[in-house]
Design a protein around this motif. Sequence first.
Motif, mmCIF file in Angstrom:
data_model
loop_
_atom_site.group_PDB
_atom_site.id
_atom_site.type_symbol
_atom_site.label_atom_id
_atom_site.label_comp_id
_atom_site.label_asym_id
_atom_site.label_seq_id
_atom_site.Cartn_x
_atom_site.Cartn_y
_atom_site.Cartn_z
ATOM 1 N N ASP A 1 1.320 -1.322 -0.021
ATOM 2 C CA ASP A 1 0.257 0.256 -0.452
ATOM 3 C C ASP A 1 1.019 1.296 -0.019
ATOM 4 N N TYR A 2 1.347 1.347 -1.147
ATOM 5 C CA TYR A 2 2.417 2.431 -1.339
ATOM 6 C C TYR A 2 2.353 3.959 -0.967
ATOM 7 N N ARG A 3 1.138 4.330 -0.787
ATOM 8 C CA ARG A 3 1.128 6.363 -0.014
ATOM 9 C C ARG A 3 -0.548 5.598 1.048
ATOM 10 N N PRO A 4 -0.120 6.048 1.928
ATOM 11 C CA PRO A 4 -1.701 6.215 3.441
ATOM 12 C C PRO A 4 -2.990 6.691 2.290
ATOM 13 N N ARG A 5 -4.004 5.724 2.428
ATOM 14 C CA ARG A 5 -4.915 6.099 1.769
ATOM 15 C C ARG A 5 -5.765 6.931 2.900
ATOM 16 N N PHE A 6 -5.519 7.310 4.097
ATOM 17 C CA PHE A 6 -6.987 7.934 4.448
ATOM 18 C C PHE A 6 -6.438 10.050 4.255
ATOM 19 N N PRO A 7 -8.080 10.564 4.308
ATOM 20 C CA PRO A 7 -8.060 11.552 3.628
ATOM 21 C C PRO A 7 -7.370 12.394 4.071
ATOM 22 N N GLU A 8 -6.278 11.937 5.032
ATOM 23 C CA GLU A 8 -5.577 13.275 5.625
ATOM 24 C C GLU A 8 -4.061 13.377 4.354
ATOM 25 N N TRP A 9 -4.040 12.531 3.662
ATOM 26 C CA TRP A 9 -2.920 12.327 2.849
ATOM 27 C C TRP A 9 -2.445 13.851 1.841
ATOM 28 N N PRO A 10 -3.250 14.003 1.512
ATOM 29 C CA PRO A 10 -3.162 15.610 1.168
ATOM 30 C C PRO A 10 -1.952 16.487 1.352
ATOM 31 N N ALA A 11 -2.652 16.921 2.666
ATOM 32 C CA ALA A 11 -1.854 16.982 3.930
ATOM 33 C C ALA A 11 -0.750 16.807 4.105
ATOM 34 N N VAL A 12 -0.601 15.801 3.980
ATOM 35 C CA VAL A 12 0.401 15.166 4.494
ATOM 36 C C VAL A 12 1.576 15.215 3.554
ATOM 37 N N SER A 13 1.067 15.128 2.335
ATOM 38 C CA SER A 13 2.008 15.351 0.864
ATOM 39 C C SER A 13 2.215 16.912 0.561
ATOM 40 N N GLU A 14 1.338 17.448 1.105
ATOM 41 C CA GLU A 14 2.302 19.268 0.768
ATOM 42 C C GLU A 14 3.728 18.970 1.973
#
Length: 456
Positions: free
Chosen positions: A398-411
């Motif tokens: 599961d290459y990247r976390p799929r939780f809803p908060e990922w976009p904020a973490v990605s930034e």
Amino acid sequence: MKKRFIPARQLGPIKHVAAVALLAASAAFAASNAQAWTLKEAAQPYSGTTIKAIFLDRPGYKAAQQLIPQFEKETGIKVRWEVIPYENTREKEVLNFVGGGDQDIVLVDVVWIGEFASNKWLVPIKKFTDDPKLADPNLNLPGFFPILLDSFGTWDKVAYGLPFDNYSGLMFYNKCMLKDAGFDAPPKTWDELLNTYAPKLTKGDKFAFALQSRRGETQSADSFMRVLWPNGGSLLDAKFKSNLMSPESQAGLEYRQKLMKYMPPGIVDFDHAEAVNALAQGQVAMITEWSAFYPTLTDPSKSKIGNCLAITTEPKGPAGLKPALGGFSLAVNAKSNAKKQAASWLFIQWITSEAMAKPYLEAGGVPARMAIYQDKAVQDKYPFVKPMVESWQGGVPDYRPRFPEWPAVSEVIGEWGSKMMLGQVTVKEGAQTIGQKTEDILKKAGYYDGKKPLLK
């Protein structure tokens, strides 16, 4: 209903719950309706309806565009699309959901499914598969690669979309450049790439490798995460705490810094197009990129590499073969009206069907159907197929976390991962900052006080 959250530390593929749950329903009406159902008849009530979608400027979407006239002729449904950069897609779709826009077909990245489904912006496909007037008896959900159907289209054990434009990270390389440097095969490990191949392949204005690392999702997913997994590292541990200071994660991030010596100047500004073009024009000898870019590299108008192009799996690290996993599903907008929802489903079902897998592949797309890749003629014609299937069947994490908060973490990763590569902060300083800011985001979201459950 509790949400299902998946920590990045979890390596195994998600259980194939969606296909199993829907298989019985699919089979039940398949036997009785196989001869009766046709796309043309199913679409008659929606003839003249126009549905809208967002596409990317990538080969899989251009392939779909070539095939859409066939769907329109058969159904009378008009499909309109807007091509926008990937980096703007999520924001545009969220604004559409919130502002009541007119997008009907939703493009869902693997890391957006949690956010979109949790906010009830997507229609569960059960609404359509339970309707014999809309469901193709030959839908065959178990015919998708399980990891793709579950990762890209499923959230909290509910299927919302069908896999579309999915791919694995592969190594594309210039076998002629390698041969000239004394190598008759690509590096099997990341260590070999750095210590054996890279010094001999980097001379003057020629470089061994290009790792697309532009700030944004490209930095966080295609660059940062790519060096964590093969070394046994990860963004988070099982308790959703930062794992970036672990020896394994630190080794991966330090590796990336060492490899920069053998990459083109300005690599932190390279997106997919720049990395692919660097290989295509002979500037670099190797890249790790999505399987979807094979058509670009074999297009004589865009690539000079010609017969020197070769493809294999990504190199192995101390933790084994842990290649990138990326791609999308197509889903139906819950805010569209009933007529547009039905028309959108008919298109999604058609473009991802087993019947369209070969035409889609031949047009430049990468279908998610298992059957098409079992054809030896297909394997021989498309050299990316075997390494891609090996990656998918081997249990890509599961290459990247799929939780809803990922976009904020990605930034956060996009900003500090870039600073790390540029030498503005050390690897340790960057990792500590990313880890702390990530935990702050997850704490605010309620993961540490029991408000949101962690998957055990």
